[in-house]
Design a protein around this motif. Structure first.
Motif, PDB file in Angstrom:
ATOM      1  N   GLY A  70      86.535  21.023  28.802  1.00 11.94           N
ATOM      2  CA  GLY A  70      87.091  21.392  29.219  1.00 11.94           C
ATOM      3  C   GLY A  70      86.442  22.898  31.057  1.00 11.94           C
ATOM      4  O   GLY A  70      87.744  23.316  31.200  1.00 11.94           O
ATOM      5  N   ALA A  71      85.507  22.716  30.733  1.00  4.85           N
ATOM      6  CA  ALA A  71      85.459  23.540  31.647  1.00  4.85           C
ATOM      7  C   ALA A  71      84.353  22.630  32.482  1.00  4.85           C
ATOM      8  O   ALA A  71      83.885  21.580  32.471  1.00  4.85           O
ATOM      9  CB  ALA A  71      83.861  24.803  31.219  1.00  4.85           C
ATOM     10  N   CYS A  72      82.798  23.540  33.316  1.00  9.78           N
ATOM     11  CA  CYS A  72      82.469  22.779  34.305  1.00  9.78           C
ATOM     12  C   CYS A  72      81.186  23.545  33.596  1.00  9.78           C
ATOM     13  O   CYS A  72      81.355  24.959  34.374  1.00  9.78           O
ATOM     14  CB  CYS A  72      82.966  23.056  35.377  1.00  9.78           C
ATOM     15  N   HIS A  73      80.122  22.823  33.301  1.00  9.93           N
ATOM     16  CA  HIS A  73      78.610  23.138  33.901  1.00  9.93           C
ATOM     17  C   HIS A  73      78.250  23.273  34.416  1.00  9.93           C
ATOM     18  O   HIS A  73      77.660  21.821  34.989  1.00  9.93           O
ATOM     19  CB  HIS A  73      77.873  22.938  31.931  1.00  9.93           C
ATOM     20  N   VAL A  74      76.672  23.764  34.926  1.00  8.07           N
ATOM     21  CA  VAL A  74      76.403  24.019  36.286  1.00  8.07           C
ATOM     22  C   VAL A  74      74.952  24.838  36.218  1.00  8.07           C
ATOM     23  O   VAL A  74      75.295  25.524  35.746  1.00  8.07           O
ATOM     24  CB  VAL A  74      77.776  24.699  37.689  1.00  8.07           C
ATOM     25  N   ARG A  75      74.375  24.207  35.956  1.00  3.46           N
ATOM     26  CA  ARG A  75      73.178  24.293  36.976  1.00  3.46           C
ATOM     27  C   ARG A  75      72.389  24.625  37.720  1.00  3.46           C
ATOM     28  O   ARG A  75      72.269  24.202  38.830  1.00  3.46           O
ATOM     29  CB  ARG A  75      71.538  22.786  36.949  1.00  3.46           C
ATOM     30  N   ILE A  76      72.236  25.688  38.408  1.00  2.00           N
ATOM     31  CA  ILE A  76      72.246  26.666  39.754  1.00  2.00           C
ATOM     32  C   ILE A  76      71.080  26.814  39.753  1.00  2.00           C
ATOM     33  O   ILE A  76      70.458  27.789  39.232  1.00  2.00           O
ATOM     34  CB  ILE A  76      73.373  27.083  40.069  1.00  2.00           C
ATOM     35  N   LYS A  77      70.133  26.648  41.521  1.00  8.94           N
ATOM     36  CA  LYS A  77      68.900  26.986  41.610  1.00  8.94           C
ATOM     37  C   LYS A  77      69.397  28.476  42.430  1.00  8.94           C
ATOM     38  O   LYS A  77      70.123  28.338  43.636  1.00  8.94           O
ATOM     39  CB  LYS A  77      67.703  26.119  42.482  1.00  8.94           C
ATOM     40  N   VAL A  78      68.890  29.118  42.540  1.00  9.48           N
ATOM     41  CA  VAL A  78      69.022  30.870  42.864  1.00  9.48           C
ATOM     42  C   VAL A  78      67.847  31.152  43.818  1.00  9.48           C
ATOM     43  O   VAL A  78      66.524  31.121  42.544  1.00  9.48           O
ATOM     44  CB  VAL A  78      69.390  31.388  42.040  1.00  9.48           C
ATOM     45  N   ALA A  79      67.656  31.883  44.556  1.00 10.92           N
ATOM     46  CA  ALA A  79      67.069  32.243  45.559  1.00 10.92           C
ATOM     47  C   ALA A  79      67.577  33.621  46.677  1.00 10.92           C
ATOM     48  O   ALA A  79      68.819  33.992  46.483  1.00 10.92           O
ATOM     49  CB  ALA A  79      66.102  31.401  46.965  1.00 10.92           C
ATOM     50  N   GLY A  80      66.761  34.291  46.482  1.00 12.82           N
ATOM     51  CA  GLY A  80      67.092  35.633  47.265  1.00 12.82           C
ATOM     52  C   GLY A  80      66.411  36.796  47.210  1.00 12.82           C
ATOM     53  O   GLY A  80      64.815  36.731  46.902  1.00 12.82           O
ATOM     54  N   ASN A  81      66.861  38.336  47.302  1.00 18.00           N
ATOM     55  CA  ASN A  81      66.259  39.297  47.103  1.00 18.00           C
ATOM     56  C   ASN A  81      66.586  40.076  45.528  1.00 18.00           C
ATOM     57  O   ASN A  81      66.377  41.011  45.000  1.00 18.00           O
ATOM     58  CB  ASN A  81      66.821  40.714  47.845  1.00 18.00           C
ATOM     59  N   GLY A  82      67.110  39.348  44.907  1.00 14.65           N
ATOM     60  CA  GLY A  82      67.223  39.116  43.218  1.00 14.65           C
ATOM     61  C   GLY A  82      66.660  38.363  42.342  1.00 14.65           C
ATOM     62  O   GLY A  82      65.675  37.932  42.169  1.00 14.65           O
ATOM     63  N   PHE A  83      67.514  38.110  41.253  1.00 16.65           N
ATOM     64  CA  PHE A  83      66.729  36.616  40.856  1.00 16.65           C
ATOM     65  C   PHE A  83      66.281  35.296  41.468  1.00 16.65           C
ATOM     66  O   PHE A  83      67.704  35.733  41.939  1.00 16.65           O
ATOM     67  CB  PHE A  83      68.409  36.650  39.213  1.00 16.65           C
ATOM     68  N   ASN A  84      64.990  34.895  40.990  1.00 19.98           N
ATOM     69  CA  ASN A  84      65.316  33.199  41.670  1.00 19.98           C
ATOM     70  C   ASN A  84      64.395  32.680  40.720  1.00 19.98           C
ATOM     71  O   ASN A  84      63.942  33.610  39.722  1.00 19.98           O
ATOM     72  CB  ASN A  84      63.767  33.986  42.865  1.00 19.98           C
ATOM     73  N   GLY A  85      64.884  31.634  40.971  1.00 19.65           N
ATOM     74  CA  GLY A  85      64.948  30.346  39.795  1.00 19.65           C
ATOM     75  C   GLY A  85      66.260  29.547  38.693  1.00 19.65           C
ATOM     76  O   GLY A  85      66.446  29.885  40.561  1.00 19.65           O
ATOM     77  N   GLU A  86      66.198  28.973  38.338  1.00 17.60           N
ATOM     78  CA  GLU A  86      67.025  28.377  38.093  1.00 17.60           C
ATOM     79  C   GLU A  86      68.007  29.247  36.434  1.00 17.60           C
ATOM     80  O   GLU A  86      66.701  29.778  35.660  1.00 17.60           O
ATOM     81  CB  GLU A  86      66.818  26.339  37.483  1.00 17.60           C
ATOM     82  N   GLY A  87      69.497  28.616  36.605  1.00 15.89           N
ATOM     83  CA  GLY A  87      70.111  29.321  36.021  1.00 15.89           C
ATOM     84  C   GLY A  87      71.371  27.965  35.053  1.00 15.89           C
ATOM     85  O   GLY A  87      71.779  27.179  36.287  1.00 15.89           O
ATOM     86  N   ASP A  88      72.184  28.787  34.145  1.00 21.93           N
ATOM     87  CA  ASP A  88      73.177  27.751  34.093  1.00 21.93           C
ATOM     88  C   ASP A  88      74.065  28.915  34.141  1.00 21.93           C
ATOM     89  O   ASP A  88      74.223  29.909  33.853  1.00 21.93           O
ATOM     90  CB  ASP A  88      73.180  27.422  32.893  1.00 21.93           C
ATOM     91  N   MET A  89      75.383  28.128  34.340  1.00 24.63           N
ATOM     92  CA  MET A  89      77.200  28.423  34.871  1.00 24.63           C
ATOM     93  C   MET A  89      77.667  27.668  34.288  1.00 24.63           C
ATOM     94  O   MET A  89      78.276  26.410  34.695  1.00 24.63           O
ATOM     95  CB  MET A  89      76.673  28.885  36.574  1.00 24.63           C
ATOM     96  N   THR A  90      78.596  28.701  33.734  1.00 24.08           N
ATOM     97  CA  THR A  90      80.015  27.774  32.902  1.00 24.08           C
ATOM     98  C   THR A  90      80.776  28.354  33.426  1.00 24.08           C
ATOM     99  O   THR A  90      81.433  29.843  32.967  1.00 24.08           O
ATOM    100  CB  THR A  90      80.235  27.798  31.821  1.00 24.08           C
ATOM    101  N   PHE A  91      82.368  27.455  34.506  1.00 29.08           N
ATOM    102  CA  PHE A  91      83.120  27.546  35.373  1.00 29.08           C
ATOM    103  C   PHE A  91      84.483  27.529  33.899  1.00 29.08           C
ATOM    104  O   PHE A  91      83.999  26.472  33.816  1.00 29.08           O
ATOM    105  CB  PHE A  91      83.081  26.992  36.072  1.00 29.08           C
ATOM    106  N   THR A  92      85.377  27.673  34.109  1.00 25.28           N
ATOM    107  CA  THR A  92      86.658  27.309  33.903  1.00 25.28           C
ATOM    108  C   THR A  92      87.511  27.526  34.638  1.00 25.28           C
ATOM    109  O   THR A  92      87.470  28.455  35.472  1.00 25.28           O
ATOM    110  CB  THR A  92      87.255  27.369  32.714  1.00 25.28           C
ATOM    111  N   LEU A  93      87.702  26.410  35.017  1.00 22.74           N
ATOM    112  CA  LEU A  93      89.058  26.103  36.504  1.00 22.74           C
ATOM    113  C   LEU A  93      90.453  26.843  36.140  1.00 22.74           C
ATOM    114  O   LEU A  93      90.870  26.523  35.306  1.00 22.74           O
ATOM    115  CB  LEU A  93      88.660  25.653  36.896  1.00 22.74           C
ATOM    116  N   ASP A  94      91.306  27.619  36.674  1.00 19.07           N
ATOM    117  CA  ASP A  94      92.951  27.281  36.611  1.00 19.07           C
ATOM    118  C   ASP A  94      92.815  26.427  38.363  1.00 19.07           C
ATOM    119  O   ASP A  94      93.236  27.812  39.123  1.00 19.07           O
ATOM    120  CB  ASP A  94      93.237  29.107  36.442  1.00 19.07           C
ATOM    121  N   GLY A  95      93.925  25.501  38.365  1.00 23.31           N
ATOM    122  CA  GLY A  95      94.116  25.323  39.308  1.00 23.31           C
ATOM    123  C   GLY A  95      92.758  25.455  40.344  1.00 23.31           C
ATOM    124  O   GLY A  95      91.509  25.134  39.569  1.00 23.31           O
ATOM    125  N   ASP A  96      93.025  26.135  41.532  1.00 18.46           N
ATOM    126  CA  ASP A  96      91.730  26.243  43.222  1.00 18.46           C
ATOM    127  C   ASP A  96      91.175  27.136  42.396  1.00 18.46           C
ATOM    128  O   ASP A  96      90.482  27.608  43.572  1.00 18.46           O
ATOM    129  CB  ASP A  96      92.721  25.847  44.277  1.00 18.46           C
TER     130      ASP A  96
END
Length: 104
Positions: A70-96
């Protein structure tokens, strides 16, 4: 899986450095949990955004996305001046909008 619109807008707003558009991707009472630190509602999520996301010039790229209980599992690559690397995000949506986001 096609990227759901709220997740696409979340990534686009982060990459554009647009905090207003970023916060609009969440429901008013959304929950964001980042490795055990919890932020409830847009005001607290705005604080997280300043210290851990747009405030550290994060740039996000979706590596893969899949439905997950019922959610969306996203593997995401992050770059910037904080965390850098890949990680997992699990999104639960309510409409838009995003009702919850768990970062692990």
């Amino acid at each position: 899986m096609t990227t759901p619109d709220p997740i696409r807008r979340f990534v686009e707003a982060t990459n554009a450095g647009d905090s207003e558009a970023f916060l609009e991707t969440f429901t008013a009472d959304a929950l964001l949990t980042d490795w055990g630190r919890s932020f409830r509602g847009r005001e607290q999520i705005a604080r997280w955004n300043r210290t851990d996301n747009i405030g550290v010039q994060s740039h996000l790229d979706i590596v893969r996305i899949a439905p997950s209980d019922g959610a969306c599992h996203v593997r995401i690559k992050v770059a910037g001046n904080g965390f850098n690397g890949e990680g997992d995000m699990t999104f639960t949506l309510d409409g838009d909008r995003i009702a919850s986001l768990i970062i692990s």
